[in-house]
Design a protein around this motif. Structure first.
Motif, mmCIF file in Angstrom:
data_model
loop_
_atom_site.group_PDB
_atom_site.id
_atom_site.type_symbol
_atom_site.label_atom_id
_atom_site.label_comp_id
_atom_site.label_asym_id
_atom_site.label_seq_id
_atom_site.Cartn_x
_atom_site.Cartn_y
_atom_site.Cartn_z
ATOM 1 N N ASP A 150 0.860 -1.185 0.000
ATOM 2 C CA ASP A 150 0.000 0.000 0.000
ATOM 3 C C ASP A 150 0.896 1.234 0.000
ATOM 4 O O ASP A 150 1.305 1.722 1.056
ATOM 5 C CB ASP A 150 -0.891 -0.029 1.246
ATOM 6 N N PHE A 151 1.215 1.742 -1.188
ATOM 7 C CA PHE A 151 2.168 2.836 -1.345
ATOM 8 C C PHE A 151 1.600 3.850 -2.331
ATOM 9 O O PHE A 151 2.087 4.003 -3.447
ATOM 10 C CB PHE A 151 3.503 2.275 -1.840
ATOM 11 N N PRO A 152 0.533 4.570 -1.927
ATOM 12 C CA PRO A 152 -0.160 5.453 -2.867
ATOM 13 C C PRO A 152 0.696 6.577 -3.440
ATOM 14 O O PRO A 152 0.442 7.036 -4.555
ATOM 15 C CB PRO A 152 -1.321 6.011 -2.044
ATOM 16 N N LEU A 153 1.720 7.025 -2.707
ATOM 17 C CA LEU A 153 2.567 8.093 -3.222
ATOM 18 C C LEU A 153 3.321 7.656 -4.472
ATOM 19 O O LEU A 153 3.654 8.469 -5.326
ATOM 20 C CB LEU A 153 3.565 8.543 -2.150
ATOM 21 N N ALA A 154 3.575 6.350 -4.582
ATOM 22 C CA ALA A 154 4.288 5.832 -5.749
ATOM 23 C C ALA A 154 3.355 5.248 -6.798
ATOM 24 O O ALA A 154 3.575 5.406 -7.991
ATOM 25 C CB ALA A 154 5.300 4.761 -5.315
ATOM 26 N N THR A 155 2.289 4.566 -6.356
ATOM 27 C CA THR A 155 1.410 3.873 -7.300
ATOM 28 C C THR A 155 0.245 4.733 -7.772
ATOM 29 O O THR A 155 -0.329 4.471 -8.836
ATOM 30 C CB THR A 155 0.834 2.600 -6.663
ATOM 31 N N GLY A 156 -0.142 5.721 -6.960
ATOM 32 C CA GLY A 156 -1.327 6.508 -7.274
ATOM 33 C C GLY A 156 -2.620 5.818 -6.904
ATOM 34 O O GLY A 156 -3.710 6.345 -7.172
ATOM 35 N N VAL A 157 -2.524 4.648 -6.284
ATOM 36 C CA VAL A 157 -3.708 3.871 -5.899
ATOM 37 C C VAL A 157 -3.925 4.017 -4.394
ATOM 38 O O VAL A 157 -3.048 3.684 -3.597
ATOM 39 C CB VAL A 157 -3.541 2.389 -6.267
ATOM 40 N N HIS A 158 -5.088 4.506 -4.010
ATOM 41 C CA HIS A 158 -5.399 4.717 -2.599
ATOM 42 C C HIS A 158 -6.308 3.590 -2.102
ATOM 43 O O HIS A 158 -7.426 3.419 -2.587
ATOM 44 C CB HIS A 158 -6.064 6.073 -2.405
ATOM 45 N N ILE A 205 -9.707 -7.484 1.170
ATOM 46 C CA ILE A 205 -8.625 -8.304 0.627
ATOM 47 C C ILE A 205 -8.143 -9.306 1.678
ATOM 48 O O ILE A 205 -7.947 -10.497 1.378
ATOM 49 C CB ILE A 205 -7.465 -7.416 0.144
ATOM 50 N N ILE A 206 -7.955 -8.845 2.906
ATOM 51 C CA ILE A 206 -7.497 -9.730 3.980
ATOM 52 C C ILE A 206 -8.490 -10.865 4.201
ATOM 53 O O ILE A 206 -8.103 -12.038 4.329
ATOM 54 C CB ILE A 206 -7.306 -8.932 5.287
ATOM 55 N N GLU A 207 -9.759 -10.524 4.246
ATOM 56 C CA GLU A 207 -10.768 -11.526 4.590
ATOM 57 C C GLU A 207 -11.104 -12.436 3.421
ATOM 58 O O GLU A 207 -11.490 -13.592 3.615
ATOM 59 C CB GLU A 207 -12.012 -10.833 5.130
ATOM 60 N N ASP A 208 -10.928 -11.962 2.191
ATOM 61 C CA ASP A 208 -11.232 -12.783 1.020
ATOM 62 C C ASP A 208 -10.075 -13.697 0.623
ATOM 63 O O ASP A 208 -10.310 -14.785 0.076
ATOM 64 C CB ASP A 208 -11.559 -11.894 -0.193
ATOM 65 N N LEU A 209 -8.839 -13.239 0.889
ATOM 66 C CA LEU A 209 -7.679 -13.936 0.331
ATOM 67 C C LEU A 209 -6.725 -14.372 1.438
ATOM 68 O O LEU A 209 -5.933 -13.571 1.953
ATOM 69 C CB LEU A 209 -6.947 -13.009 -0.655
ATOM 70 N N PRO A 210 -6.756 -15.640 1.815
ATOM 71 C CA PRO A 210 -5.888 -16.127 2.896
ATOM 72 C C PRO A 210 -4.407 -16.038 2.568
ATOM 73 O O PRO A 210 -3.574 -16.053 3.472
ATOM 74 C CB PRO A 210 -6.332 -17.581 3.086
ATOM 75 N N GLY A 211 -4.082 -15.914 1.293
ATOM 76 C CA GLY A 211 -2.678 -15.786 0.920
ATOM 77 C C GLY A 211 -2.088 -14.445 1.282
ATOM 78 O O GLY A 211 -0.856 -14.285 1.309
ATOM 79 N N CYS A 212 -2.928 -13.452 1.577
ATOM 80 C CA CYS A 212 -2.450 -12.139 1.995
ATOM 81 C C CYS A 212 -2.065 -12.223 3.468
ATOM 82 O O CYS A 212 -2.929 -12.248 4.346
ATOM 83 C CB CYS A 212 -3.522 -11.083 1.777
ATOM 84 N N VAL A 213 -0.769 -12.262 3.745
ATOM 85 C CA VAL A 213 -0.304 -12.463 5.117
ATOM 86 C C VAL A 213 0.337 -11.216 5.716
ATOM 87 O O VAL A 213 0.621 -11.182 6.913
ATOM 88 C CB VAL A 213 0.684 -13.645 5.197
ATOM 89 N N CYS A 214 0.570 -10.194 4.886
ATOM 90 C CA CYS A 214 1.275 -9.019 5.382
ATOM 91 C C CYS A 214 0.856 -7.785 4.595
ATOM 92 O O CYS A 214 0.664 -7.854 3.381
ATOM 93 C CB CYS A 214 2.790 -9.230 5.273
ATOM 94 N N LEU A 215 0.724 -6.681 5.301
ATOM 95 C CA LEU A 215 0.493 -5.384 4.671
ATOM 96 C C LEU A 215 1.774 -4.576 4.773
ATOM 97 O O LEU A 215 2.287 -4.353 5.872
ATOM 98 C CB LEU A 215 -0.643 -4.638 5.383
ATOM 99 N N LYS A 216 2.296 -4.151 3.620
ATOM 100 C CA LYS A 216 3.410 -3.191 3.638
ATOM 101 C C LYS A 216 2.768 -1.814 3.660
ATOM 102 O O LYS A 216 2.346 -1.289 2.638
ATOM 103 C CB LYS A 216 4.324 -3.339 2.441
ATOM 104 N N HIS A 217 2.711 -1.266 4.843
ATOM 105 C CA HIS A 217 2.000 -0.007 5.071
ATOM 106 C C HIS A 217 2.916 1.158 4.725
ATOM 107 O O HIS A 217 3.932 1.386 5.385
ATOM 108 C CB HIS A 217 1.566 0.065 6.532
ATOM 109 N N GLU A 218 2.542 1.895 3.671
ATOM 110 C CA GLU A 218 3.383 3.000 3.236
ATOM 111 C C GLU A 218 2.548 4.199 2.811
ATOM 112 O O GLU A 218 2.960 4.993 1.983
ATOM 113 C CB GLU A 218 4.296 2.536 2.095
ATOM 114 N N ASP A 219 1.362 4.295 3.423
ATOM 115 C CA ASP A 219 0.543 5.470 3.194
ATOM 116 C C ASP A 219 1.115 6.614 4.023
ATOM 117 O O ASP A 219 1.813 6.384 5.015
ATOM 118 C CB ASP A 219 -0.906 5.185 3.602
ATOM 119 N N TRP A 220 0.800 7.847 3.602
ATOM 120 C CA TRP A 220 1.382 8.996 4.292
ATOM 121 C C TRP A 220 0.456 10.190 4.114
ATOM 122 O O TRP A 220 0.336 10.678 3.003
ATOM 123 C CB TRP A 220 2.752 9.284 3.695
#
Length: 307
Positions: free
Chosen positions: A140-148, A157-172
């Protein structure tokens, strides 16, 4: 290699990609870099991230770098590989390759053409289908991707997809997002939250419920100490250490110049042989080098003062 799980914590250092002066891969420096990161206390490594100049590598070079790092790590810590690409077939191919080589998981950032919540969720459903059982980090890096990504989107996403095990939190700013995700009952499944942005808000992020950092800095031992002291119940000591490094961390986080600064610091410390950025990419100027040298001198003085 054990797969990445929801329990990931500590500091997953975003590795730079060392280059020779002519732009070729510097694999000897790559080995030395891995040793340095592990010696400073990294609990994991993340390679082919945005600050690893991944888009500048050929597919074959990407495989060479990942294999070299995995061989040097030799299973001592988990290695996450960034596999973000324009097409899902590319993500699938690289994910399969690096997992076969021994990676612990992959990291996927959203493409910039996603504009609605449903589009973001749908994209990750498709990506998860293509990578199968591979555990992945949601970047989650909206400053670089433009996706909020809103908290409800991340929750879906967490609840639908068990393969998601980590959030790289980079919002600012993003501290409220951490608090919202960590609130009791906010999500049905707790996943790891590792934070970015050069560690610039790491003490506050840890206090909000983050599990550590997944980012880079010329002195990764700072991040290791901040996380260690927070987990040990001595956050004020971690804050004192953080404060000593803060001027350099701030300087290194300059958009467009940060990687050149980081590579200069790593070269100055003898970690990599050359501060080369592969083109396109501007080298650090003489004036900037002098500023960084002064910040390092003041940093060392401050560290002696606090013991």
């Amino acid at each position: 290699m054990t797969h990445l799980t929801e329990d990931a914590h500590g500091v997953y250092v975003i590795a730079v990609t060392p280059f020779l002066p002519d732009g070729g891969l510097d694999l000897e420096s790559t080995d030395r870099m891995v040793d340095f990161y592990l010696e400073t206390g990294a609990t994991g490594l993340t390679v082919l991230g945005m600050m690893g100049e991944a888009p500048k590598l050929t597919i074959e070079e990407s495989r060479i770098v990942v294999r070299r790092i995995l061989a040097r790590v030799a299973g001592r810590v988990p290695v996450v590989v960034g596999v973000s690409a324009p097409g899902l077939a590319q993500i699938q191919a690289l994910s399969t390759a690096v997992m076969d080589d021994g990676a612990a998981g992959v990291m996927i950032a959203p493409p910039g053409n996603l504009h609605t919540d449903d589009q973001i969720v749908s994209y990750y459903h498709q990506a998860a289908h293509f990578i199968g059982d591979t555990p992945f980090v949601l970047q989650d890096f909206p400053l670089a991707t433009g996706v909020h990504m809103s908290v409800p989107v991340i929750k879906r996403i967490i609840e639908d997809l068990p393969g998601c095990v980590c959030l790289k939190h980079e919002d600012w700013p993003g501290l409220e997002k951490i608090s919202a995700l960590r609130a009791e009952g906010a999500v049905s499944r707790r996943i790891s939250v590792l934070c970015g942005n050069g560690g610039l808000f790491l003490p506050e992020e840890m206090a909000r419920g983050a599990d550590g950092a997944m980012t880079g800095f010329g002195y990764p031992e700072m991040m290791v100490d901040v996380v260690r002291h927070h987990r040990a119940g001595t956050p004020d000591r971690g804050q004192d250490i953080f404060d000593a490094y803060l001027p350099l961390a701030r300087y290194e986080l300059q958009p467009g110049a940060g990687l050149a600064v980081r590579k200069y610091v790593l070269a100055k410390r003898g970690v990599i042989a050359h501060a080369t950025l592969r083109r396109p990419g501007a080298a650090i100027t003489d004036a900037a080098r002098a500023e960084v040298d002064r910040l390092i001198e003041r940093q060392e003085k401050r560290l002696k003062e606090i013991g």
